[in-house]
Design an enzyme around this catalytic site. Sequence first.
Site, PDB file in Angstrom:
ATOM      1  N   VAL A  71     -10.249 -18.241  21.123  1.00 39.62           N
ATOM      2  CA  VAL A  71     -11.417 -17.480  21.571  1.00 39.62           C
ATOM      3  C   VAL A  71     -12.638 -17.992  20.834  1.00 39.62           C
ATOM      4  CG1 VAL A  71     -12.527 -15.205  21.593  1.00 39.62           C
ATOM      5  CG2 VAL A  71     -10.113 -15.411  22.194  1.00 39.62           C
ATOM      6  N   ALA A 116     -15.085 -18.453  15.915  1.00 38.83           N
ATOM      7  CA  ALA A 116     -13.953 -18.612  16.827  1.00 38.83           C
ATOM      8  C   ALA A 116     -12.680 -18.198  16.106  1.00 38.83           C
ATOM      9  CB  ALA A 116     -13.842 -20.062  17.296  1.00 38.83           C
ATOM     10  N   LYS A 117     -11.608 -18.063  16.833  1.00 39.98           N
ATOM     11  CA  LYS A 117     -10.301 -17.781  16.230  1.00 39.98           C
ATOM     12  C   LYS A 117      -9.227 -18.156  17.246  1.00 39.98           C
ATOM     13  CE  LYS A 117      -9.083 -16.045  12.184  1.00 39.98           C
ATOM     14  NZ  LYS A 117      -9.795 -16.231  10.922  1.00 39.98           N
ATOM     15  N   GLY A 118      -8.030 -18.360  16.750  1.00 38.30           N
ATOM     16  CA  GLY A 118      -6.950 -18.700  17.664  1.00 38.30           C
ATOM     17  C   GLY A 118      -5.612 -18.509  17.019  1.00 38.30           C
ATOM     18  N   ASP A 157      -4.926 -20.151   8.634  1.00 39.52           N
ATOM     19  CA  ASP A 157      -5.037 -18.696   8.587  1.00 39.52           C
ATOM     20  C   ASP A 157      -3.644 -18.159   8.260  1.00 39.52           C
ATOM     21  OD1 ASP A 157      -5.448 -15.806  10.027  1.00 39.52           O
ATOM     22  OD2 ASP A 157      -7.380 -16.650   9.493  1.00 39.52           O
TER      23      ASP A 157
END
Length: 432
Positions: A71, A116-118, A157
């Site tokens: 995202v 952003a992140k995923g 992460d």
Amino acid sequence: MTTLTKEIKQKKQPKQGMLENVMEQFENAAELVNLNPNIKKILSVTNNELIIHFPVRMDSGNVEIFKGYRVQHNNALGPYKGGLRYHPTIDIDAVKALAMWMTWKTALAGLPYGGAKGGIQMDPKKYSLGELERITRRFTYALGDNIGPEHDIPAPDVNTNAQTMAWIADTYMSTKKPSERSKNQHVVTGKPIGSGGLEGRDRATGYGVFLTIKFWAEQKSVKLKGKTFIVQGFGNVGYWAAHFLEKEGAKLVGVQDAFGTIVNKEGLGVESLLEYTKENKGSVVGFPNSENRDKEDFFGLDCDICIPAALGNQITEEKAHQIKAFLIAEGANGPTTVEAEKLLLERGVAIIPDILCNSGGVIGSYFEWLQNRNGELWELNEIMERLQKKMREVFIKVLNVTEIKKIDMRSAAYVLAIERLERTYTQRGVFP
């Protein structure tokens, strides 16, 4: 109230509830700064949301289908930046929330990045190293040009590490023509040192957590020597925060991880505990001279400082009244719910918010990105000095806003982040 917030309130509560949390925090801050309604609309939604289903062959010869996410919330300030996590509880709402927090975090830190992140919906403990490599490489290939060194830069992460980043970088670089490959090394940060990584990147997040605690203590004339602290999550962030606090003279008296909760009022030696977990499949349970406690008792342990450094939504309304600490330092993203925070602030418990407290990681990532981009090599002492200087600058800015506006630290951090984004949109305008 934005359309997105209304939708969230009307639909069933998401598994982790983090999206509702981050939206409420944003709404409160937008009101404080009297945010331009048009800019508020832009910041209330994500730019891009990618869901990928991809097949991977397992060691058994069978094929499994995995679900991956990326995202991209906002890139007004620069390329998207944010971690990749491997966890069974990941869903699209959780990733959207984490992407938004990254936007506020990078804006607050004054970095030229967006948020952003995923991640992949999976339990990495169930797979061999070879399977994890194939899953990571196949996901990277499926992401294609949705990531890139000047477009979207992943980082480690929860349940991902330097090895994961090395696989991503190698896979991504392999998709480029030979003459372009070395230019793409900074597609990810948090890489191993031998593969373009930054010395000290492993400790940057935890060191940042420690620094914010230290800065807070200095401002309040509190001596850390002899103070007690508890840590939820004894991974990279939790360990390094505990390591530096112990060196300062503070005492670790309780730890909770995915396997259980251990306590010793006389202190748990941080380095001994780390060595024990390496021999005990990552678990703290059974550490010598410690006693086990129920999971539900963790936040009620006697201590001065509480460091949630695991997953989101851990300190809930139900648990807020149990907390005996006078300071909460958020090593994780979104560990405290909005309702719990209200109760804690009413009781006079100070909270160093995630977008400030754990920003050492993304600042370290920025240093690595710069190193790769400019073909430089920085020494560890220089890196730690730069990190300390940067975090002190940001901490003081947040503190000044708390005093001027008479608001809590999270609200002050959000005010600074959102004002920076508002200035950018006001100056640039909206295309066309």
